[in-house]
Write an enzyme that holds these catalytic residues in place. Sequence first.
Site, mmCIF file in Angstrom:
data_model
loop_
_atom_site.group_PDB
_atom_site.id
_atom_site.type_symbol
_atom_site.label_atom_id
_atom_site.label_comp_id
_atom_site.label_asym_id
_atom_site.label_seq_id
_atom_site.Cartn_x
_atom_site.Cartn_y
_atom_site.Cartn_z
ATOM 1 N N TYR A 11 -7.815 0.883 17.817
ATOM 2 C CA TYR A 11 -8.891 -0.045 18.198
ATOM 3 C C TYR A 11 -8.472 -1.514 18.024
ATOM 4 N N ARG B 172 -3.617 -10.495 -0.642
ATOM 5 C CA ARG B 172 -4.423 -11.657 -0.236
ATOM 6 C C ARG B 172 -3.958 -12.935 -0.914
ATOM 7 N N ASP C 99 -1.702 -8.123 -5.066
ATOM 8 C CA ASP C 99 -2.818 -8.208 -4.125
ATOM 9 C C ASP C 99 -2.325 -9.050 -2.956
ATOM 10 N N ARG D 296 -2.683 -2.973 -5.514
ATOM 11 C CA ARG D 296 -3.397 -3.562 -6.653
ATOM 12 C C ARG D 296 -3.346 -2.663 -7.879
ATOM 13 N N GLY E 288 0.833 -1.211 0.000
ATOM 14 C CA GLY E 288 0.000 0.000 0.000
ATOM 15 C C GLY E 288 0.859 1.249 0.000
ATOM 16 N N GLY E 289 2.034 1.165 -0.622
ATOM 17 C CA GLY E 289 3.002 2.272 -0.577
ATOM 18 C C GLY E 289 2.714 3.406 -1.558
ATOM 19 N N GLY E 290 1.672 3.247 -2.387
ATOM 20 C CA GLY E 290 1.407 4.263 -3.407
ATOM 21 C C GLY E 290 0.557 5.427 -2.930
ATOM 22 N N SER F 48 -22.426 -8.703 4.680
ATOM 23 C CA SER F 48 -22.408 -10.098 4.231
ATOM 24 C C SER F 48 -21.109 -10.721 4.748
HETATM 25 C C1 HXC Z 1 -20.942 -2.825 3.200
HETATM 26 C C2 HXC Z 1 -19.474 -3.455 1.544
HETATM 27 C C3 HXC Z 1 -18.979 -2.123 1.463
HETATM 28 C C4 HXC Z 1 -19.546 -1.138 2.323
HETATM 29 C C5 HXC Z 1 -17.924 -3.348 0.030
HETATM 30 N N1 HXC Z 1 -18.774 -4.158 0.641
HETATM 31 N N2 HXC Z 1 -18.022 -2.102 0.505
HETATM 32 N N3 HXC Z 1 -20.437 -3.804 2.408
HETATM 33 N N4 HXC Z 1 -20.521 -1.525 3.173
HETATM 34 N N5 HXC Z 1 -19.119 0.131 2.307
HETATM 35 C C6 HXC Z 1 -18.997 -5.570 0.387
HETATM 36 C C7 HXC Z 1 -19.394 -5.855 -1.067
HETATM 37 O O1 HXC Z 1 -20.786 -5.664 -1.252
HETATM 38 C C8 HXC Z 1 -18.990 -7.327 -1.211
HETATM 39 O O2 HXC Z 1 -19.915 -8.179 -0.574
HETATM 40 C C9 HXC Z 1 -17.727 -7.414 -0.369
HETATM 41 O O3 HXC Z 1 -17.767 -6.299 0.553
HETATM 42 C C10 HXC Z 1 -16.464 -7.301 -1.216
HETATM 43 O O4 HXC Z 1 -16.574 -6.118 -1.993
HETATM 44 P P1 HXC Z 1 -15.540 -5.763 -3.148
HETATM 45 O O5 HXC Z 1 -15.820 -4.398 -3.637
HETATM 46 O O6 HXC Z 1 -15.487 -6.908 -4.125
HETATM 47 O O7 HXC Z 1 -14.176 -5.821 -2.314
HETATM 48 P P2 HXC Z 1 -12.729 -5.423 -2.715
HETATM 49 O O8 HXC Z 1 -12.587 -4.991 -4.127
HETATM 50 O O9 HXC Z 1 -11.869 -6.493 -2.240
HETATM 51 O O10 HXC Z 1 -12.511 -4.048 -1.890
HETATM 52 C C11 HXC Z 1 -12.100 -4.040 -0.603
HETATM 53 C C12 HXC Z 1 -12.771 -2.938 0.189
HETATM 54 C C13 HXC Z 1 -12.543 -1.528 -0.414
HETATM 55 C C14 HXC Z 1 -12.247 -3.022 1.617
HETATM 56 C C15 HXC Z 1 -14.259 -3.220 0.207
HETATM 57 O O11 HXC Z 1 -13.105 -0.550 0.436
HETATM 58 C C16 HXC Z 1 -11.095 -1.214 -0.620
HETATM 59 O O12 HXC Z 1 -10.508 -1.670 -1.619
HETATM 60 N N6 HXC Z 1 -10.451 -0.415 0.242
HETATM 61 C C17 HXC Z 1 -9.015 -0.064 0.137
HETATM 62 C C18 HXC Z 1 -8.740 1.310 0.665
HETATM 63 C C19 HXC Z 1 -9.158 1.516 2.100
HETATM 64 O O13 HXC Z 1 -10.173 0.927 2.556
HETATM 65 N N7 HXC Z 1 -8.448 2.399 2.780
HETATM 66 C C20 HXC Z 1 -8.828 2.812 4.122
HETATM 67 C C21 HXC Z 1 -7.893 2.256 5.108
HETATM 68 S S1 HXC Z 1 -8.072 3.263 6.511
HETATM 69 P P3 HXC Z 1 -21.072 -8.967 -1.407
HETATM 70 O O14 HXC Z 1 -21.757 -9.777 -0.380
HETATM 71 O O15 HXC Z 1 -21.943 -7.886 -2.015
HETATM 72 O O16 HXC Z 1 -20.343 -9.794 -2.441
HETATM 73 C C22 HXC Z 1 -8.029 2.420 7.902
HETATM 74 C C23 HXC Z 1 -7.970 3.368 9.105
HETATM 75 C C24 HXC Z 1 -8.588 2.901 10.331
HETATM 76 O O17 HXC Z 1 -7.979 1.246 7.960
HETATM 77 C C25 HXC Z 1 -8.548 3.881 11.506
HETATM 78 C C26 HXC Z 1 -8.983 5.292 11.272
HETATM 79 C C27 HXC Z 1 -8.850 6.208 12.448
HETATM 80 P P1 NAP Z 2 -5.064 4.272 1.956
HETATM 81 O O1 NAP Z 2 -4.340 5.355 1.236
HETATM 82 O O2 NAP Z 2 -6.389 3.854 1.464
HETATM 83 O O3 NAP Z 2 -4.096 3.020 2.024
HETATM 84 C C1 NAP Z 2 -4.477 1.700 1.858
HETATM 85 C C2 NAP Z 2 -3.564 1.080 0.821
HETATM 86 O O4 NAP Z 2 -3.755 -0.336 0.813
HETATM 87 C C3 NAP Z 2 -3.840 1.583 -0.601
HETATM 88 O O5 NAP Z 2 -2.626 1.987 -1.183
HETATM 89 C C4 NAP Z 2 -4.383 0.356 -1.329
HETATM 90 O O6 NAP Z 2 -3.966 0.361 -2.695
HETATM 91 C C5 NAP Z 2 -3.745 -0.769 -0.530
HETATM 92 N N1 NAP Z 2 -4.522 -2.006 -0.630
HETATM 93 C C6 NAP Z 2 -5.833 -2.184 -0.313
HETATM 94 N N2 NAP Z 2 -6.180 -3.446 -0.562
HETATM 95 C C7 NAP Z 2 -5.076 -4.094 -1.012
HETATM 96 C C8 NAP Z 2 -4.808 -5.423 -1.427
HETATM 97 N N3 NAP Z 2 -5.753 -6.354 -1.442
HETATM 98 N N4 NAP Z 2 -3.547 -5.729 -1.817
HETATM 99 C C9 NAP Z 2 -2.588 -4.787 -1.813
HETATM 100 N N5 NAP Z 2 -2.756 -3.520 -1.445
HETATM 101 C C10 NAP Z 2 -4.007 -3.172 -1.052
HETATM 102 O O7 NAP Z 2 -5.261 4.655 3.497
HETATM 103 P P2 NAP Z 2 -4.231 5.127 4.626
HETATM 104 O O8 NAP Z 2 -4.995 5.997 5.527
HETATM 105 O O9 NAP Z 2 -2.956 5.598 4.043
HETATM 106 O O10 NAP Z 2 -3.973 3.751 5.395
HETATM 107 C C11 NAP Z 2 -2.697 3.160 5.477
HETATM 108 C C12 NAP Z 2 -2.606 2.289 6.711
HETATM 109 O O11 NAP Z 2 -2.760 3.092 7.869
HETATM 110 C C13 NAP Z 2 -3.684 1.210 6.801
HETATM 111 O O12 NAP Z 2 -3.125 0.050 7.365
HETATM 112 C C14 NAP Z 2 -4.691 1.818 7.740
HETATM 113 O O13 NAP Z 2 -5.461 0.833 8.398
HETATM 114 C C15 NAP Z 2 -3.746 2.534 8.688
HETATM 115 N N6 NAP Z 2 -4.390 3.580 9.489
HETATM 116 C C16 NAP Z 2 -4.755 4.754 8.912
HETATM 117 C C17 NAP Z 2 -5.329 5.736 9.697
HETATM 118 C C18 NAP Z 2 -5.721 7.071 9.138
HETATM 119 O O14 NAP Z 2 -6.295 7.868 9.868
HETATM 120 N N7 NAP Z 2 -5.420 7.374 7.887
HETATM 121 C C19 NAP Z 2 -5.527 5.507 11.047
HETATM 122 C C20 NAP Z 2 -5.154 4.284 11.604
HETATM 123 C C21 NAP Z 2 -4.562 3.332 10.810
HETATM 124 P P3 NAP Z 2 -4.795 -0.341 -3.896
HETATM 125 O O15 NAP Z 2 -6.204 0.115 -3.778
HETATM 126 O O16 NAP Z 2 -4.064 0.129 -5.112
HETATM 127 O O17 NAP Z 2 -4.638 -1.813 -3.710
#
Ligand code: HXC
Ligand code: NAP
Length: 290
Positions: free
Chosen positions: A154, A74, A72, A46, A21-23, A112
Amino acid sequence: MHKQGMLKENALKGKTVIITGGGTGIGRAMTRYFMELGAKLVITSRKMEVLEKTAEELRNETEGEVLPLQCDVRDYEQVDNVISQTIKHYGSFNALVNNAAGNFISPTERLSHRAFDAVVDIVLKGSYNCTLAAGKYWVKEKITGTVLSTLTTYAFTGSGYVAPSACGKAGVLALTRSLAVEWGKYGIRLNAIAPGPFPTKGAWEQLLPEPMRDKFDPAKKVPVGRVGDLQEVANLAAYLVSDYSAYINGDIISIDGGEWLKGAGQFNNLEMITTEMWDMLEQFTRGKKS
Ligand code: HXC
Ligand code: NAP
């Protein structure tokens, strides 16, 4: 001061680091600072076009070296391929940052099982896939590597509305503590950081959608009254990946301005009481002996 780089020039010279997730977001900030400090970088995720754009920008800004690779986390085969490509390109590597994550807010009963899998698989399976692949290589080659994982606060407390993420991050915390002890004998260290709110596009889109932004200002929950700056988290990460932190192993460092403790302390919400009110309340709580 907190917006400046902390370590001295070339503090990461000799380090070759893979950041998942370095991008984007926090991963990008770490990549940039590590390059500035002389490390060689591999960034994975990804979306290849995002990685290539970041790599190009950071090469221009830092004159450092970075190799973007699609993966990816996973899928173990894709992770193994990153290790092979890294070794082919740089000869070896000695640090891994498990930073990739997926997350969204939702009442858990609305999810789900596939939605639960989507988050846990990226966070937990992704982190153990990368850690296992790196560890196997380091043990075999007698390399004293280091793993840093990005958790959340958390991971200790759990949190409603992000249960899959809390489960995944708590699993990575257990992985960190387990292997810090088990692999210490090989000279491999594992640590983690637990950031509070750092405004990144990814986190804010998933966790603080537009209609919530006014009512749920994250800065208001933080004792120091603000969100984090990306350089602050990059500074901490650089220190923990560097050899300056050689005696830190199996630890988790929060970087959240005191946010999670504020939520935990039973009387912390008394901050809303004014000085005048305290004067009055004191009349009630003092002088009860007679
Ligand atoms: C409910 C959802 C949903 C949503 C997806 N799904 N989004 N359900 N609410 N908002 C469901 C879909 O309907 C599907 O289920 C299943 O999840 C898989 O969906 P896909 O879109 O195929 O998943 P995928 O492409 O693998 O995408 C993964 C993802 C997406 C997690 C859903 O959000 C993602 O790619 N995120 C990467 C970036 C990210 O999340 N960054 C934030 C990190 S911040 P069904 O049953 O319909 O098949 C962080 C900070 C925490 O962690 C702390 C902050 C203070
Ligand atoms: P972000 O920019 O959305 O970073 C998430 C990264 O993970 C993206 O670059 C995404 O790239 C990559 N990723 C998601 N699914 C992946 C997969 N299946 N395989 C490989 N790469 C995948 O969000 P961020 O805020 O910088 O978060 C970075 C880290 O900090 C995360 O671990 C998050 O939980 C943690 N964190 C963030 C916060 C905050 O406030 N920002 C707070 C607490 C913890 P692709 O979509 O291209 O795959």
